[in-house]
Scaffold this motif. Sequence first.
Motif, mmCIF file in Angstrom:
data_model
loop_
_atom_site.group_PDB
_atom_site.id
_atom_site.type_symbol
_atom_site.label_atom_id
_atom_site.label_comp_id
_atom_site.label_asym_id
_atom_site.label_seq_id
_atom_site.Cartn_x
_atom_site.Cartn_y
_atom_site.Cartn_z
ATOM 1 N N LYS A 92 -21.168 -24.073 -51.579
ATOM 2 C CA LYS A 92 -21.617 -24.216 -50.107
ATOM 3 C C LYS A 92 -23.011 -24.186 -50.073
ATOM 4 C CE LYS A 92 -20.595 -20.231 -49.015
ATOM 5 N NZ LYS A 92 -19.889 -18.976 -48.893
ATOM 6 N N LEU B 83 -35.061 -3.733 -56.889
ATOM 7 C CA LEU B 83 -34.565 -4.762 -56.011
ATOM 8 C C LEU B 83 -35.100 -6.085 -56.621
ATOM 9 C CD1 LEU B 83 -33.355 -5.703 -53.551
ATOM 10 C CD2 LEU B 83 -35.523 -5.735 -52.368
ATOM 11 N N TYR B 90 -29.415 -11.980 -59.949
ATOM 12 C CA TYR B 90 -28.494 -12.444 -59.023
ATOM 13 C C TYR B 90 -28.695 -13.992 -58.601
ATOM 14 C CZ TYR B 90 -24.437 -11.237 -55.891
ATOM 15 O OH TYR B 90 -23.284 -11.339 -55.329
ATOM 16 N N VAL C 22 -14.557 -3.486 -60.715
ATOM 17 C CA VAL C 22 -14.261 -3.088 -59.289
ATOM 18 C C VAL C 22 -14.148 -1.612 -58.811
ATOM 19 C CG1 VAL C 22 -13.272 -3.460 -57.118
ATOM 20 C CG2 VAL C 22 -13.843 -5.340 -58.885
ATOM 21 N N GLU C 26 -16.142 1.345 -57.098
ATOM 22 C CA GLU C 26 -15.573 2.376 -56.137
ATOM 23 C C GLU C 26 -15.889 3.747 -56.398
ATOM 24 O OE1 GLU C 26 -11.663 1.643 -55.222
ATOM 25 O OE2 GLU C 26 -11.328 3.590 -54.166
ATOM 26 N N LEU C 29 -19.716 4.646 -56.185
ATOM 27 C CA LEU C 29 -19.648 4.899 -54.227
ATOM 28 C C LEU C 29 -19.398 5.947 -53.768
ATOM 29 C CD1 LEU C 29 -20.754 2.946 -52.101
ATOM 30 C CD2 LEU C 29 -18.529 2.117 -51.850
ATOM 31 N N LEU C 39 -26.113 -1.486 -57.317
ATOM 32 C CA LEU C 39 -26.734 -3.142 -57.301
ATOM 33 C C LEU C 39 -26.268 -3.714 -58.605
ATOM 34 C CD1 LEU C 39 -30.153 -2.826 -55.176
ATOM 35 C CD2 LEU C 39 -27.742 -3.526 -54.572
ATOM 36 N N ILE C 42 -22.524 -4.335 -59.209
ATOM 37 C CA ILE C 42 -22.008 -5.390 -58.441
ATOM 38 C C ILE C 42 -22.358 -6.920 -59.045
ATOM 39 C CG2 ILE C 42 -22.037 -6.334 -56.078
ATOM 40 C CD1 ILE C 42 -22.635 -3.695 -55.049
ATOM 41 N N ILE C 49 -16.889 -12.636 -62.436
ATOM 42 C CA ILE C 49 -15.814 -13.392 -61.379
ATOM 43 C C ILE C 49 -16.206 -14.956 -61.552
ATOM 44 C CG2 ILE C 49 -15.536 -14.265 -59.144
ATOM 45 C CD1 ILE C 49 -14.386 -11.451 -59.287
ATOM 46 N N LEU D 11 -18.041 0.788 -46.877
ATOM 47 C CA LEU D 11 -18.074 0.270 -48.221
ATOM 48 C C LEU D 11 -17.007 0.437 -48.989
ATOM 49 C CD1 LEU D 11 -21.955 0.940 -48.908
ATOM 50 C CD2 LEU D 11 -20.790 -1.353 -48.512
ATOM 51 N N VAL D 12 -16.472 1.582 -48.989
ATOM 52 C CA VAL D 12 -15.279 2.020 -49.660
ATOM 53 C C VAL D 12 -14.292 1.202 -49.438
ATOM 54 C CG1 VAL D 12 -13.611 3.787 -50.452
ATOM 55 C CG2 VAL D 12 -15.877 4.414 -50.544
ATOM 56 N N VAL D 15 -14.793 -2.421 -50.776
ATOM 57 C CA VAL D 15 -14.816 -2.367 -52.305
ATOM 58 C C VAL D 15 -13.066 -2.505 -52.481
ATOM 59 C CG1 VAL D 15 -15.012 -1.245 -54.680
ATOM 60 C CG2 VAL D 15 -16.910 -1.365 -52.771
ATOM 61 N N ARG D 16 -12.449 -1.678 -51.934
ATOM 62 C CA ARG D 16 -10.732 -1.714 -52.117
ATOM 63 C C ARG D 16 -10.247 -2.910 -51.871
ATOM 64 N NH1 ARG D 16 -8.691 4.046 -49.935
ATOM 65 N NH2 ARG D 16 -9.030 5.375 -51.474
ATOM 66 N N ILE D 18 -11.806 -5.846 -52.148
ATOM 67 C CA ILE D 18 -11.797 -6.626 -53.433
ATOM 68 C C ILE D 18 -11.039 -6.313 -54.468
ATOM 69 C CG2 ILE D 18 -13.598 -6.974 -55.081
ATOM 70 C CD1 ILE D 18 -15.782 -6.679 -52.810
ATOM 71 N N CYS D 45 -12.552 -14.159 -53.563
ATOM 72 C CA CYS D 45 -13.014 -13.171 -54.114
ATOM 73 C C CYS D 45 -14.554 -12.931 -54.293
ATOM 74 C CB CYS D 45 -12.294 -12.554 -55.446
ATOM 75 S SG CYS D 45 -12.659 -10.961 -56.211
ATOM 76 N N ARG D 46 -14.915 -13.968 -54.729
ATOM 77 C CA ARG D 46 -16.369 -14.151 -55.182
ATOM 78 C C ARG D 46 -17.333 -14.134 -53.716
ATOM 79 N NH1 ARG D 46 -20.551 -18.382 -55.038
ATOM 80 N NH2 ARG D 46 -21.482 -18.655 -57.160
ATOM 81 N N ILE D 49 -17.450 -10.357 -53.054
ATOM 82 C CA ILE D 49 -18.331 -9.513 -53.737
ATOM 83 C C ILE D 49 -19.695 -9.961 -53.184
ATOM 84 C CG2 ILE D 49 -19.499 -9.642 -55.981
ATOM 85 C CD1 ILE D 49 -16.947 -8.522 -56.619
ATOM 86 N N ASP D 50 -19.965 -11.161 -52.870
ATOM 87 C CA ASP D 50 -21.536 -11.632 -52.167
ATOM 88 C C ASP D 50 -21.480 -10.673 -50.849
ATOM 89 O OD1 ASP D 50 -22.478 -13.299 -54.229
ATOM 90 O OD2 ASP D 50 -21.498 -15.151 -53.170
ATOM 91 N N LEU D 52 -20.275 -7.780 -50.168
ATOM 92 C CA LEU D 52 -20.511 -6.444 -50.552
ATOM 93 C C LEU D 52 -21.973 -6.527 -50.964
ATOM 94 C CD1 LEU D 52 -19.579 -3.500 -51.303
ATOM 95 C CD2 LEU D 52 -18.822 -4.493 -53.626
ATOM 96 N N MET D 53 -22.426 -7.285 -52.057
ATOM 97 C CA MET D 53 -23.893 -7.320 -52.509
ATOM 98 C C MET D 53 -24.829 -7.401 -51.412
ATOM 99 S SD MET D 53 -25.454 -6.987 -55.242
ATOM 100 C CE MET D 53 -26.806 -7.518 -56.263
ATOM 101 N N VAL D 56 -24.979 -3.970 -49.638
ATOM 102 C CA VAL D 56 -25.740 -2.890 -50.378
ATOM 103 C C VAL D 56 -27.186 -3.169 -50.311
ATOM 104 C CG1 VAL D 56 -25.702 -1.672 -52.470
ATOM 105 C CG2 VAL D 56 -23.599 -2.375 -51.464
ATOM 106 N N ILE D 57 -27.421 -4.420 -50.643
ATOM 107 C CA ILE D 57 -29.154 -4.832 -50.682
ATOM 108 C C ILE D 57 -29.731 -4.462 -49.394
ATOM 109 C CG2 ILE D 57 -30.423 -6.716 -50.702
ATOM 110 C CD1 ILE D 57 -29.051 -7.859 -53.097
ATOM 111 N N MET D 91 -27.168 -16.031 -50.228
ATOM 112 C CA MET D 91 -26.277 -15.303 -50.910
ATOM 113 C C MET D 91 -25.001 -15.993 -50.464
ATOM 114 S SD MET D 91 -27.172 -11.495 -51.574
ATOM 115 C CE MET D 91 -28.449 -11.161 -53.088
ATOM 116 N N LYS D 92 -25.148 -16.050 -49.029
ATOM 117 C CA LYS D 92 -23.518 -16.379 -48.463
ATOM 118 C C LYS D 92 -22.297 -16.527 -49.375
ATOM 119 C CE LYS D 92 -24.609 -20.416 -47.257
ATOM 120 N NZ LYS D 92 -25.367 -21.521 -46.951
#
Lengths: 92, 92, 92, 92
Positions: A92, B83, B90, C22, C26, C29, C39, C42, C49, D11-12, D15-16, D18, D45-46, D49-50, D52-53, D56-57, D91-92
């Motif tokens: 991407k 960070l 990352y 994963v 969880e 969290l 961080l 993840i 992955i 967030l939980v 993660v679930r 994922i 899936c990736r 994850i991105d 989620l990251m 969180v960031i 990060m997209k």
Amino acid sequence: MSHLITNQAKLVARVRRIRGQVEAIETALRQERECAAMLQMIAACRGAIDGLMSEVIEGYIRMHVIDPSHKPTPAQLAAAQELIDVLKSYMK
Amino acid sequence: MSHLITNQAKLVARVRRIRGQVEAIETALRQERECAAMLQMIAACRGAIDGLMSEVIEGYIRMHVIDPSHKPTPAQLAAAQELIDVLKSYMK
Amino acid sequence: MSHLITNQAKLVARVRRIRGQVEAIETALRQERECAAMLQMIAACRGAIDGLMSEVIEGYIRMHVIDPSHKPTPAQLAAAQELIDVLKSYMK
Amino acid sequence: MSHLITNQAKLVARVRRIRGQVEAIETALRQERECAAMLQMIAACRGAIDGLMSEVIEGYIRMHVIDPSHKPTPAQLAAAQELIDVLKSYMK
């Protein structure tokens, strides 16, 4: 011989735009422009590099991994297309 | 004023190397060089862009998100460092 | 039939480790663990992955894009290897 | 104390989802499902994850790098927002 010849002009234009983006980053840096603008410029440049990579990889798969003169099977052509699609979304 | 001034010379040198890499890609493309070599050159260029991004982001966090004149707490400084470390791994 | 059968056990083990990662995210969290640790967890999971993707793509290229029963030429095999190497460094 | 508490439930849930995606990959692998489908599942899936990251960031920057109790300046808040926006697109 290179698969890149086919659409060489298009690729050269793309690489030149990237060079223009890199030059703009250098200018912005010298002029001590806003850091936030710089971050956006670098992010845009990286997106353009990913786009170039994606295009060169696509041609590479179609012309070298698949060899059109070696009578690829329909299953191989379909697999190549799937791979290209997944890589495009992944990069991407 | 920009956080980039501090190490501006170093960043300019870095951006110039990237410009050199982009120019080499353009030359390789015009000369119809090996596609595989091209793929490697583009991958290396992208790595260099990620490195630049990483460095600019680091300075941005340290100088703008954290404001050194605003007496950041030790916890803030530690969070900024965490960070930066995570982003570096990352973005790699 | 799938190229994944060959090394299916190895891939299943790899996917299970990712599931474990994963689940650990969880748990962390729910327990309101340190954000910085989160961080890192993840980031590690994303690396795993990418490693899985890289391995599945490698098999896909070798078994589907290249069709071993279709007598690939040495040039095709070399191109496939180049592509795999570049993708590995690109996806890292 | 963690910035993650605020939107912990959200967030939980993320993660679930994922974890569900990882389990689906494992199932597909055991059932020797189509490799192309597997590639798409791993790519999705990736992406998750991105996402989620990224989330969180964002919280980490807003709650730890910026310390809301330490009276951040408007310039710091604007810088934090710029950083979050750039990281999201990167990060997209």
